[in-house]
Design a protein around this motif. Structure first.
Motif, mmCIF file in Angstrom:
data_model
loop_
_atom_site.group_PDB
_atom_site.id
_atom_site.type_symbol
_atom_site.label_atom_id
_atom_site.label_comp_id
_atom_site.label_asym_id
_atom_site.label_seq_id
_atom_site.Cartn_x
_atom_site.Cartn_y
_atom_site.Cartn_z
ATOM 1 N N ASP A 102 47.627 35.342 41.304
ATOM 2 C CA ASP A 102 46.705 35.161 40.182
ATOM 3 C C ASP A 102 45.861 36.414 40.012
ATOM 4 O O ASP A 102 44.816 36.568 40.651
ATOM 5 C CB ASP A 102 45.806 33.943 40.420
ATOM 6 C CG ASP A 102 46.580 32.644 40.378
ATOM 7 O OD1 ASP A 102 47.532 32.545 39.580
ATOM 8 O OD2 ASP A 102 46.240 31.730 41.154
ATOM 9 N N THR A 104 43.395 39.034 38.051
ATOM 10 C CA THR A 104 42.312 39.016 37.081
ATOM 11 C C THR A 104 42.266 40.388 36.422
ATOM 12 O O THR A 104 42.571 41.403 37.066
ATOM 13 C CB THR A 104 40.948 38.697 37.725
ATOM 14 O OG1 THR A 104 40.691 39.654 38.751
ATOM 15 C CG2 THR A 104 40.923 37.304 38.298
ATOM 16 N N SER A 106 40.967 43.787 35.326
ATOM 17 C CA SER A 106 40.002 44.646 35.993
ATOM 18 C C SER A 106 40.218 46.090 35.541
ATOM 19 O O SER A 106 41.319 46.612 35.686
ATOM 20 C CB SER A 106 40.187 44.533 37.506
ATOM 21 O OG SER A 106 39.381 45.436 38.185
ATOM 22 N N TRP A 110 44.943 45.112 36.577
ATOM 23 C CA TRP A 110 44.755 43.781 37.129
ATOM 24 C C TRP A 110 44.488 43.882 38.620
ATOM 25 O O TRP A 110 45.058 44.716 39.317
ATOM 26 C CB TRP A 110 46.002 42.921 36.904
ATOM 27 C CG TRP A 110 46.330 42.729 35.470
ATOM 28 C CD1 TRP A 110 45.954 41.675 34.680
ATOM 29 C CD2 TRP A 110 47.101 43.588 34.626
ATOM 30 N NE1 TRP A 110 46.449 41.829 33.413
ATOM 31 C CE2 TRP A 110 47.161 43.009 33.355
ATOM 32 C CE3 TRP A 110 47.752 44.813 34.830
ATOM 33 C CZ2 TRP A 110 47.834 43.591 32.291
ATOM 34 C CZ3 TRP A 110 48.420 45.397 33.768
ATOM 35 C CH2 TRP A 110 48.463 44.778 32.520
ATOM 36 N N THR A 111 43.646 42.981 39.128
ATOM 37 C CA THR A 111 43.303 42.948 40.546
ATOM 38 C C THR A 111 43.581 41.561 41.097
ATOM 39 O O THR A 111 43.389 40.557 40.416
ATOM 40 C CB THR A 111 41.803 43.266 40.746
ATOM 41 O OG1 THR A 111 41.520 44.534 40.178
ATOM 42 C CG2 THR A 111 41.435 43.289 42.214
ATOM 43 N N TRP A 112 44.034 41.528 42.339
ATOM 44 C CA TRP A 112 44.199 40.278 43.079
ATOM 45 C C TRP A 112 43.536 40.470 44.435
ATOM 46 O O TRP A 112 43.667 41.533 45.058
ATOM 47 C CB TRP A 112 45.676 39.934 43.283
ATOM 48 C CG TRP A 112 45.885 38.845 44.286
ATOM 49 C CD1 TRP A 112 45.773 37.514 44.076
ATOM 50 C CD2 TRP A 112 46.222 39.003 45.661
ATOM 51 N NE1 TRP A 112 46.015 36.831 45.242
ATOM 52 C CE2 TRP A 112 46.296 37.727 46.235
ATOM 53 C CE3 TRP A 112 46.448 40.109 46.486
ATOM 54 C CZ2 TRP A 112 46.602 37.513 47.575
ATOM 55 C CZ3 TRP A 112 46.754 39.907 47.819
ATOM 56 C CH2 TRP A 112 46.833 38.609 48.346
#
Length: 137
Positions: A102, A104, A106, A110-112
């Motif tokens: 999932d 997010t 950033s 995207w970062t997890w």
């Protein structure tokens, strides 16, 4: 003290963007050949087996269709860092080693972050179907 912290943050950001810049240039300059290579790897279905492509270790992860190219691995155990790029057949960000995570939104990507640990990943789109990543254990 605050000035030292700011300078450290700037130095780390410059170092990371410098590493990703060379990978981005490589993918942009070789996108046709890389796409053919990735699509052929998907067609032959060598799931989880490592191959090499120049300086890159390449693995196909069948569950997500990801073809992952790892350039840099350094550190040991819980201090390991992996960097590279991957082909995403659905043109969506994918987790390290083809895992569904999932992400997010950033910055420019995207970062997890692992909820009960210190693992994290950052990924950015290079061009259609191609993404740069950095994964930390």
């Amino acid at each position: 003290m605050v000035i030292i912290f700011i300078l450290l943050v700037i130095a780390v950001a410059s170092f990371v963007s410098g590493k990703s810049a060379s990978i981005r240039r490589f993918v942009n300059s070789n996108s046709v050949e890389l796409t053919q290579y990735a699509q052929n790897m998907i067609k032959t279905g060598s799931n989880g087996e490592c191959e090499t492509y120049g300086d890159y270790e390449v693995t196909y992860w069948a569950d997500t269709g990801m073809v992952e190219f790892v350039l840099r691995k350094h550190g040991m155990g819980s201090a390991s860092v992996y960097e590279g790029f991957y082909y995403s057949p659905n043109d969506t960000p994918l987790g390290f080693q083809g895992n569904q995570v999932d992400f997010t939104i950033s910055d420019s990507g995207w970062t997890w972050e692992e909820s009960n640990g210190d693992n994290w990943e950052y990924t950015e789109k290079i061009l259609e179907h191609w993404y740069w990543f950095e994964f930390h254990f």
